[in-house]
Scaffold this active site. Structure first.
Site, PDB file in Angstrom:
ATOM      1  N   TYR A  60       0.819  -1.202   0.000  1.00  0.00           N
ATOM      2  CA  TYR A  60       0.000   0.000   0.000  1.00  0.00           C
ATOM      3  C   TYR A  60       0.860   1.261   0.000  1.00  0.00           C
ATOM      4  O   TYR A  60       1.737   1.433   0.842  1.00  0.00           O
ATOM      5  CB  TYR A  60      -0.891  -0.010   1.237  1.00  0.00           C
ATOM      6  CG  TYR A  60      -2.068   0.929   1.193  1.00  0.00           C
ATOM      7  CD1 TYR A  60      -3.194   0.614   0.444  1.00  0.00           C
ATOM      8  CD2 TYR A  60      -2.073   2.099   1.934  1.00  0.00           C
ATOM      9  CE1 TYR A  60      -4.300   1.448   0.413  1.00  0.00           C
ATOM     10  CE2 TYR A  60      -3.182   2.948   1.913  1.00  0.00           C
ATOM     11  CZ  TYR A  60      -4.286   2.613   1.162  1.00  0.00           C
ATOM     12  OH  TYR A  60      -5.377   3.457   1.140  1.00  0.00           O
ATOM     13  N   SER A  66       1.443  -7.732   1.837  1.00  0.00           N
ATOM     14  CA  SER A  66       0.411  -6.817   2.319  1.00  0.00           C
ATOM     15  C   SER A  66      -0.580  -6.532   1.197  1.00  0.00           C
ATOM     16  O   SER A  66      -1.246  -7.453   0.717  1.00  0.00           O
ATOM     17  CB  SER A  66       1.059  -5.558   2.876  1.00  0.00           C
ATOM     18  OG  SER A  66       0.120  -4.777   3.583  1.00  0.00           O
ATOM     19  N   GLN A  67      -0.712  -5.282   0.739  1.00  0.00           N
ATOM     20  CA  GLN A  67      -1.595  -5.035  -0.400  1.00  0.00           C
ATOM     21  C   GLN A  67      -1.203  -5.915  -1.581  1.00  0.00           C
ATOM     22  O   GLN A  67      -2.066  -6.463  -2.280  1.00  0.00           O
ATOM     23  CB  GLN A  67      -1.548  -3.572  -0.829  1.00  0.00           C
ATOM     24  CG  GLN A  67      -2.364  -3.278  -2.072  1.00  0.00           C
ATOM     25  CD  GLN A  67      -2.228  -1.851  -2.549  1.00  0.00           C
ATOM     26  OE1 GLN A  67      -3.145  -1.058  -2.413  1.00  0.00           O
ATOM     27  NE2 GLN A  67      -1.072  -1.510  -3.108  1.00  0.00           N
ATOM     28  N   ASP A  98       0.364  -9.337  14.010  1.00  0.00           N
ATOM     29  CA  ASP A  98       0.116  -8.360  12.948  1.00  0.00           C
ATOM     30  C   ASP A  98      -1.179  -7.607  13.224  1.00  0.00           C
ATOM     31  O   ASP A  98      -2.271  -8.176  13.142  1.00  0.00           O
ATOM     32  CB  ASP A  98       0.043  -9.084  11.603  1.00  0.00           C
ATOM     33  CG  ASP A  98      -0.001  -8.137  10.412  1.00  0.00           C
ATOM     34  OD1 ASP A  98      -0.231  -6.937  10.619  1.00  0.00           O
ATOM     35  OD2 ASP A  98       0.209  -8.625   9.285  1.00  0.00           O
ATOM     36  N   HIS A 117       3.559  -6.903  11.195  1.00  0.00           N
ATOM     37  CA  HIS A 117       3.267  -6.883   9.766  1.00  0.00           C
ATOM     38  C   HIS A 117       4.488  -7.139   8.886  1.00  0.00           C
ATOM     39  O   HIS A 117       4.355  -7.336   7.679  1.00  0.00           O
ATOM     40  CB  HIS A 117       2.621  -5.550   9.398  1.00  0.00           C
ATOM     41  CG  HIS A 117       1.943  -5.556   8.072  1.00  0.00           C
ATOM     42  ND1 HIS A 117       1.022  -6.524   7.701  1.00  0.00           N
ATOM     43  CD2 HIS A 117       2.045  -4.714   7.001  1.00  0.00           C
ATOM     44  CE1 HIS A 117       0.594  -6.281   6.471  1.00  0.00           C
ATOM     45  NE2 HIS A 117       1.191  -5.191   6.018  1.00  0.00           N
TER      46      HIS A 117
END
Length: 328
Positions: free
Chosen positions: A92, A183-184, A269, A305
């Site tokens: 992101y 992630s994204q 996370d 994360h």
């Protein structure tokens, strides 16, 4: 940081009901079919990268709506015959950066395509012709009042067309395409795995965009907080937002995937809570009867994360080598 989500034994069996619109598959079939009128127009222009082991190409291809999408395409200098290709999607707010920055898979001997993310990187302007509605700062609520105008409709379509574009390169084996991301990027990889039926593997790390109903209520960390802040201010749109997001839940798209997969999850996370990752993992391939032996998840109990970081890259390198060997 401490564990805050379900204990591991509950995560391993966590299969929540995923809200799914009746026209979910039709929505995506029509979305992708509408793009067929735009040629891929993929170009690969060599660029200097300062490296002696990797050749890099500046790529442009036509994404959603024919909008130009950029990327780096890396190849080992020494290569014989078409190579498996790893298509990597980004986290992101990230862009593809400089040519030498993201190149792990080319270092390992694969073709490697890094797709820039429209509007989030330096090279891919998103004119947003379809999402002029109110939105919270960020990307998660752009066009969220209408699935047809939602930002991730365009981004997921870009991801699918990136696979098609890289398959046109003569140094790529089109039968051995892998998707990955963190992630994204991991959520986009899951979306691509659900929308492209013939991938050889998918490797999502600590994936975002999964199980929106839980994610938006269990964490107040960004980017999920963009949704909660939007609905907090625009209470009257809560049901509309929920419906729109149900078309783009990467866990729902993952149900339609059929490629072998390796996930990663950090049990501490707070950005992409473990239960949202396990929702995607446990549902992965459910509609395609994917063999459980083709699904693996690597758990990092004391990580946030960042997940497994460089240690997990070693795991991925070994796992992918095994997958490609058995797929020949």
């Amino acid at each position: 940081m401490a564990h805050f989500d379900f204990p591991l034994d509950e995560l391993e069996s966590y299969r929540p009901t995923l809200p799914e619109p009746d026209d979910f598959d039709v929505f995506w079939q029509e979305t992708l079919a509408q793009q067929e009128g735009f040629g891929l127009a993929a170009t690969f222009d060599p660029v200097p990268n300062g490296l002696v082991t990797i050749d890099t190409f500046d790529v442009t291809f036509a994404g959603y709506g024919g909008h130009p999408v950029r990327g780096w395409f890396h190849l080992p200098v020494t290569r014989t015959g078409p190579l498996p290709v790893v298509v990597e999607y980004l986290g992101y707010g990230s862009g593809r950066g400089a040519p030498h920055e993201i190149r792990l898979w080319a270092d390992a001997g694969y073709a490697h395509f890094v797709m820039d993310t429209r509007g989030q990187g330096a090279e891919t302007p998103d004119p947003d012709p379809a999402s002029g509605d109110i939105a919270a700062p960020g990307f998660l609520t752009r066009g969220v009042l209408d699935p047809l105008r939602y930002y991730y409709r365009r981004l997921y379509t870009d991801a699918v067309r990136a696979v098609a574009a890289v398959r046109t390169h003569p140094d790529v084996d089109p039968a051995r395409v892998v998707v990955t991301g963190t992630s994204q990027g991991g959520g986009i990889a899951l979306a691509a795995a659900g929308l492209v039926p013939d991938l050889v593997a998918a490797m999502p790390d600590v994936p975002f965009l999964c199980h929106f109903p839980r994610a938006t209520t269990i964490t107040d960390m960004p980017p999920y907080d963009e949704v909660t802040r939007f609905v907090k201010r625009h209470r009257e749109h809560a049901a509309t937002v929920t419906r729109t997001l149900s078309y783009f839940d990467a866990a729902t798209l993952a149900r339609r995937a059929n490629a072998p997969t390796l996930f990663s999850v950090g049990l501490m996370d707070r950005i992409c809570p473990p239960s949202t990752v396990y929702a995607a993992f446990n549902h992965y391939g459910a509609e395609r009867n994917v063999d459980q032996s083709g699904k693996q998840i690597r758990v990092y109990p004391f990580n946030d994360h960042e997940g497994g970081g460089p240690a997990h890259e070693v795991v991925k390198l070994e796992w992918l080598a095994d997958q490609l060997e058995t797929s020949v």
